[in-house]
Motif scaffolding. Structure first.
Motif, PDB file in Angstrom:
ATOM      1  N   TYR A  85       0.894  -1.163   0.000  1.00  0.00           N
ATOM      2  CA  TYR A  85       0.000   0.000   0.000  1.00  0.00           C
ATOM      3  C   TYR A  85       0.929   1.209   0.000  1.00  0.00           C
ATOM      4  O   TYR A  85       1.547   1.497   1.035  1.00  0.00           O
ATOM      5  CB  TYR A  85      -0.866   0.018   1.250  1.00  0.00           C
ATOM      6  CG  TYR A  85      -1.797  -1.174   1.374  1.00  0.00           C
ATOM      7  CD1 TYR A  85      -2.983  -1.234   0.666  1.00  0.00           C
ATOM      8  CD2 TYR A  85      -1.468  -2.246   2.216  1.00  0.00           C
ATOM      9  CE1 TYR A  85      -3.837  -2.313   0.786  1.00  0.00           C
ATOM     10  CE2 TYR A  85      -2.315  -3.334   2.342  1.00  0.00           C
ATOM     11  CZ  TYR A  85      -3.497  -3.357   1.628  1.00  0.00           C
ATOM     12  OH  TYR A  85      -4.334  -4.424   1.744  1.00  0.00           O
ATOM     13  N   ALA A  95       2.886  -4.808   2.636  1.00  0.00           N
ATOM     14  CA  ALA A  95       2.051  -5.592   3.558  1.00  0.00           C
ATOM     15  C   ALA A  95       2.287  -7.088   3.380  1.00  0.00           C
ATOM     16  O   ALA A  95       2.124  -7.863   4.315  1.00  0.00           O
ATOM     17  CB  ALA A  95       0.578  -5.260   3.325  1.00  0.00           C
ATOM     18  N   THR A 142      -1.667 -13.097  13.333  1.00  0.00           N
ATOM     19  CA  THR A 142      -2.270 -11.990  14.090  1.00  0.00           C
ATOM     20  C   THR A 142      -2.799 -10.904  13.159  1.00  0.00           C
ATOM     21  O   THR A 142      -2.548 -10.925  11.953  1.00  0.00           O
ATOM     22  CB  THR A 142      -1.204 -11.353  15.011  1.00  0.00           C
ATOM     23  OG1 THR A 142      -0.028 -11.164  14.223  1.00  0.00           O
ATOM     24  CG2 THR A 142      -0.889 -12.228  16.192  1.00  0.00           C
ATOM     25  N   ASN A 143      -3.486  -9.916  13.741  1.00  0.00           N
ATOM     26  CA  ASN A 143      -3.974  -8.763  12.984  1.00  0.00           C
ATOM     27  C   ASN A 143      -2.832  -8.105  12.240  1.00  0.00           C
ATOM     28  O   ASN A 143      -1.758  -7.921  12.805  1.00  0.00           O
ATOM     29  CB  ASN A 143      -4.553  -7.707  13.936  1.00  0.00           C
ATOM     30  CG  ASN A 143      -5.925  -8.098  14.418  1.00  0.00           C
ATOM     31  OD1 ASN A 143      -6.671  -8.741  13.700  1.00  0.00           O
ATOM     32  ND2 ASN A 143      -6.246  -7.725  15.638  1.00  0.00           N
ATOM     33  N   ALA A 158      -1.128  -9.175   9.709  1.00  0.00           N
ATOM     34  CA  ALA A 158      -0.087 -10.062   9.165  1.00  0.00           C
ATOM     35  C   ALA A 158      -0.059 -10.054   7.641  1.00  0.00           C
ATOM     36  O   ALA A 158       0.949 -10.414   7.035  1.00  0.00           O
ATOM     37  CB  ALA A 158      -0.302 -11.488   9.672  1.00  0.00           C
ATOM     38  N   GLY A 159      -1.177  -9.655   7.021  1.00  0.00           N
ATOM     39  CA  GLY A 159      -1.221  -9.594   5.557  1.00  0.00           C
ATOM     40  C   GLY A 159      -2.140 -10.633   4.931  1.00  0.00           C
ATOM     41  O   GLY A 159      -2.126 -10.831   3.715  1.00  0.00           O
ATOM     42  N   LYS A 160      -2.980 -11.267   5.736  1.00  0.00           N
ATOM     43  CA  LYS A 160      -3.840 -12.350   5.232  1.00  0.00           C
ATOM     44  C   LYS A 160      -4.919 -11.804   4.288  1.00  0.00           C
ATOM     45  O   LYS A 160      -5.114 -12.318   3.184  1.00  0.00           O
ATOM     46  CB  LYS A 160      -4.486 -13.101   6.416  1.00  0.00           C
ATOM     47  CG  LYS A 160      -3.469 -13.591   7.438  1.00  0.00           C
ATOM     48  CD  LYS A 160      -4.108 -14.282   8.622  1.00  0.00           C
ATOM     49  CE  LYS A 160      -5.098 -13.461   9.436  1.00  0.00           C
ATOM     50  NZ  LYS A 160      -4.513 -12.300  10.147  1.00  0.00           N
ATOM     51  N   THR A 161      -5.606 -10.766   4.751  1.00  0.00           N
ATOM     52  CA  THR A 161      -6.670 -10.176   3.919  1.00  0.00           C
ATOM     53  C   THR A 161      -6.073  -9.587   2.641  1.00  0.00           C
ATOM     54  O   THR A 161      -6.635  -9.748   1.548  1.00  0.00           O
ATOM     55  CB  THR A 161      -7.419  -9.079   4.708  1.00  0.00           C
ATOM     56  OG1 THR A 161      -8.052  -9.712   5.823  1.00  0.00           O
ATOM     57  CG2 THR A 161      -8.462  -8.378   3.870  1.00  0.00           C
ATOM     58  N   THR A 162      -4.930  -8.944   2.773  1.00  0.00           N
ATOM     59  CA  THR A 162      -4.257  -8.372   1.603  1.00  0.00           C
ATOM     60  C   THR A 162      -3.966  -9.476   0.579  1.00  0.00           C
ATOM     61  O   THR A 162      -4.147  -9.287  -0.627  1.00  0.00           O
ATOM     62  CB  THR A 162      -2.944  -7.680   2.042  1.00  0.00           C
ATOM     63  OG1 THR A 162      -3.275  -6.679   3.005  1.00  0.00           O
ATOM     64  CG2 THR A 162      -2.217  -7.054   0.867  1.00  0.00           C
ATOM     65  N   GLU A 174     -14.081 -10.430   4.242  1.00  0.00           N
ATOM     66  CA  GLU A 174     -14.178 -10.068   5.651  1.00  0.00           C
ATOM     67  C   GLU A 174     -15.267  -9.001   5.782  1.00  0.00           C
ATOM     68  O   GLU A 174     -15.360  -8.126   4.928  1.00  0.00           O
ATOM     69  CB  GLU A 174     -12.824  -9.479   6.061  1.00  0.00           C
ATOM     70  CG  GLU A 174     -12.608  -9.315   7.527  1.00  0.00           C
ATOM     71  CD  GLU A 174     -11.193  -8.783   7.803  1.00  0.00           C
ATOM     72  OE1 GLU A 174     -10.756  -8.895   8.928  1.00  0.00           O
ATOM     73  OE2 GLU A 174     -10.537  -8.275   6.880  1.00  0.00           O
ATOM     74  N   GLU A 190     -12.014 -14.802   7.319  1.00  0.00           N
ATOM     75  CA  GLU A 190     -12.481 -14.728   8.699  1.00  0.00           C
ATOM     76  C   GLU A 190     -13.972 -14.989   8.858  1.00  0.00           C
ATOM     77  O   GLU A 190     -14.702 -14.147   9.374  1.00  0.00           O
ATOM     78  CB  GLU A 190     -12.133 -13.355   9.296  1.00  0.00           C
ATOM     79  CG  GLU A 190     -10.655 -13.110   9.190  1.00  0.00           C
ATOM     80  CD  GLU A 190     -10.062 -12.386  10.383  1.00  0.00           C
ATOM     81  OE1 GLU A 190     -10.795 -12.160  11.359  1.00  0.00           O
ATOM     82  OE2 GLU A 190      -8.876 -12.092  10.329  1.00  0.00           O
ATOM     83  N   GLN A 211      -8.719 -16.019  12.280  1.00  0.00           N
ATOM     84  CA  GLN A 211      -8.075 -15.639  13.548  1.00  0.00           C
ATOM     85  C   GLN A 211      -8.170 -16.811  14.522  1.00  0.00           C
ATOM     86  O   GLN A 211      -7.337 -16.968  15.394  1.00  0.00           O
ATOM     87  CB  GLN A 211      -8.816 -14.453  14.181  1.00  0.00           C
ATOM     88  CG  GLN A 211      -8.703 -13.167  13.435  1.00  0.00           C
ATOM     89  CD  GLN A 211      -7.571 -12.314  13.947  1.00  0.00           C
ATOM     90  OE1 GLN A 211      -7.133 -12.481  15.074  1.00  0.00           O
ATOM     91  NE2 GLN A 211      -7.078 -11.424  13.101  1.00  0.00           N
TER      92      GLN A 211
HETATM   93  P1  ATP Z   1      -6.660  -8.577   9.937  1.00  0.00           P
HETATM   94  O1  ATP Z   1      -6.999  -9.858  10.553  1.00  0.00           O
HETATM   95  O2  ATP Z   1      -6.559  -7.456  10.935  1.00  0.00           O
HETATM   96  O3  ATP Z   1      -7.482  -8.218   8.736  1.00  0.00           O
HETATM   97  P2  ATP Z   1      -4.593  -9.319   8.133  1.00  0.00           P
HETATM   98  O4  ATP Z   1      -3.570 -10.354   8.408  1.00  0.00           O
HETATM   99  O5  ATP Z   1      -5.695  -9.696   7.221  1.00  0.00           O
HETATM  100  O6  ATP Z   1      -5.152  -8.760   9.463  1.00  0.00           O
HETATM  101  P3  ATP Z   1      -4.129  -7.112   6.373  1.00  0.00           P
HETATM  102  O7  ATP Z   1      -5.507  -6.566   6.565  1.00  0.00           O
HETATM  103  O8  ATP Z   1      -3.816  -7.797   5.121  1.00  0.00           O
HETATM  104  O9  ATP Z   1      -3.777  -8.089   7.574  1.00  0.00           O
HETATM  105  O10 ATP Z   1      -3.086  -5.936   6.634  1.00  0.00           O
HETATM  106  C1  ATP Z   1      -1.683  -6.059   6.410  1.00  0.00           C
HETATM  107  C2  ATP Z   1      -1.001  -4.701   6.623  1.00  0.00           C
HETATM  108  O11 ATP Z   1      -1.399  -3.806   5.598  1.00  0.00           O
HETATM  109  C3  ATP Z   1      -1.338  -4.042   7.935  1.00  0.00           C
HETATM  110  O12 ATP Z   1      -0.168  -3.416   8.419  1.00  0.00           O
HETATM  111  C4  ATP Z   1      -2.377  -3.028   7.566  1.00  0.00           C
HETATM  112  O13 ATP Z   1      -2.361  -1.929   8.435  1.00  0.00           O
HETATM  113  C5  ATP Z   1      -1.961  -2.621   6.182  1.00  0.00           C
HETATM  114  N1  ATP Z   1      -3.120  -2.230   5.369  1.00  0.00           N
HETATM  115  C6  ATP Z   1      -4.233  -2.962   5.133  1.00  0.00           C
HETATM  116  N2  ATP Z   1      -5.096  -2.304   4.316  1.00  0.00           N
HETATM  117  C7  ATP Z   1      -4.499  -1.114   4.033  1.00  0.00           C
HETATM  118  C8  ATP Z   1      -4.863   0.013   3.238  1.00  0.00           C
HETATM  119  N3  ATP Z   1      -6.025   0.031   2.563  1.00  0.00           N
HETATM  120  N4  ATP Z   1      -4.009   1.034   3.193  1.00  0.00           N
HETATM  121  C9  ATP Z   1      -2.829   1.023   3.863  1.00  0.00           C
HETATM  122  N5  ATP Z   1      -2.418  -0.012   4.618  1.00  0.00           N
HETATM  123  C10 ATP Z   1      -3.230  -1.079   4.701  1.00  0.00           C
END
Ligand code: ATP
Length: 238
Positions: free
Chosen positions: A14, A19, A38-39, A41-45, A86, A163, A195
């Motif tokens: 991003y 990420a 954990t939150n 970590a980059g899973k949703t990305t 999600e 999730e 999670q």
């Molecule tokens: P969660 O369970 O909280 O969704 P996750 O493992 O799915 O966690 P992501 O949502 O992929 O994690 O986020 C990975 C990183 O990218 C985090 O540091 C988050 O803050 C950052 N991030 C996510 N979306 C954006 C965005 N739209 N713009 C900037 N940074 C982002």
């Protein structure tokens, strides 16, 4: 055998913030593979990139033998990759039946669509009972069921669930996990982000632990479930 989904050295950023920092994993047809961590970590990305909603910075994605980089999101759905995001994103003013119909927007086989809607009602009887009700009136867990049912309406080769247990009561969570197990037994291939590591690893053939953009540990669901570092970090054990 080549895997249904192959991800190699995937990197996603991003702006300047990376990420996802070079992850590799694969999903074989018929498997349930889970990404835990954990939150942040980059899973949703990762899932959003596989769906074509985000463009990768680098790396390769192959789905069903075809490269996915640069393919627009609607074409990715047409290739057989469905995403239940999600936070669910159902259409609250439309009825349950209409939400399910929308999941089949790329299909023209009316009989097949009707059969799949019946299948969704078999998987989730509550959706059938309330089929004409506005989807916004469903509880959180029921909306999750609808989101899963809708993703299945594209008859995906791979179903990605982000999730599905988030914010649900323990009973609802159990029901969702049972349904994922049922889908697996029917041969559905699933990439599950969770999670709730215990529930996800109990179901999964393969698991990958993500931490700040990297995969730090991989193994069978069973192996990770009994791994000491996983138990300490994700299963709340001392
Ligand atoms: P969660 O369970 O909280 O969704 P996750 O493992 O799915 O966690 P992501 O949502 O992929 O994690 O986020 C990975 C990183 O990218 C985090 O540091 C988050 O803050 C950052 N991030 C996510 N979306 C954006 C965005 N739209 N713009 C900037 N940074 C982002």
């Amino acid at each position: 055998m080549t895997a249904l989904l192959e991800v190699e050295d995937l990197r996603v950023a991003y702006g300047k913030i990376e990420a996802v920092k070079g992850i590799s994993f694969s999903v074989e047809a018929g498997q349930v593979v889970t990404l835990i961590g954990t939150n942040g970590a980059g899973k949703t990305t990762t899932l959003r990139t596989l769906s074509g909603l985000l463009q990768p910075l680098g790396g390769e994605i192959r789905f069903d033998g075809k490269p996915l980089r640069g393919v627009p999101a609607h074409k990715i759905v047409a290739l057989g990759l469905a995403h239940s995001p999600e936070g669910r994103h159902i259409f609250p003013r439309l009825s349950i039946a209409e939400n399910l119909q929308l999941g089949a927007f790329l299909r023209k086989d009316a009989d097949g669509i009707a059969a799949d809607i019946r299948h969704a009602y078999e998987l989730f009887p509550i959706l059938g009972e309330r089929r004409n009700q506005a989807a916004g009136t469903l509880s959180g867990g029921e909306q999750q069921m609808l989101a899963m049912g809708r993703a299945l309406m594209s008859r995906p080769k791979l179903l990605m669930l982000d999730e599905p247990s988030m914010g649900l009561s323990p009973i609802m969570m159990q029901k969702i996990m049972q349904t994922i197990a049922e889908l697996k037994s029917q041969g559905t291939t699933i990439l599950l982000v969770e999670q709730n590591a215990q529930a996800a690893l109990s179901l999964a053939d393969q698991g990958h632990v993500m931490e700040i953009g990297k995969i730090v540990l991989s193994g069978s669901g069973e192996t990770l479930l009994h791994d000491e570092s996983v138990r300490k970090a994700y299963l709340g054990e001392d």
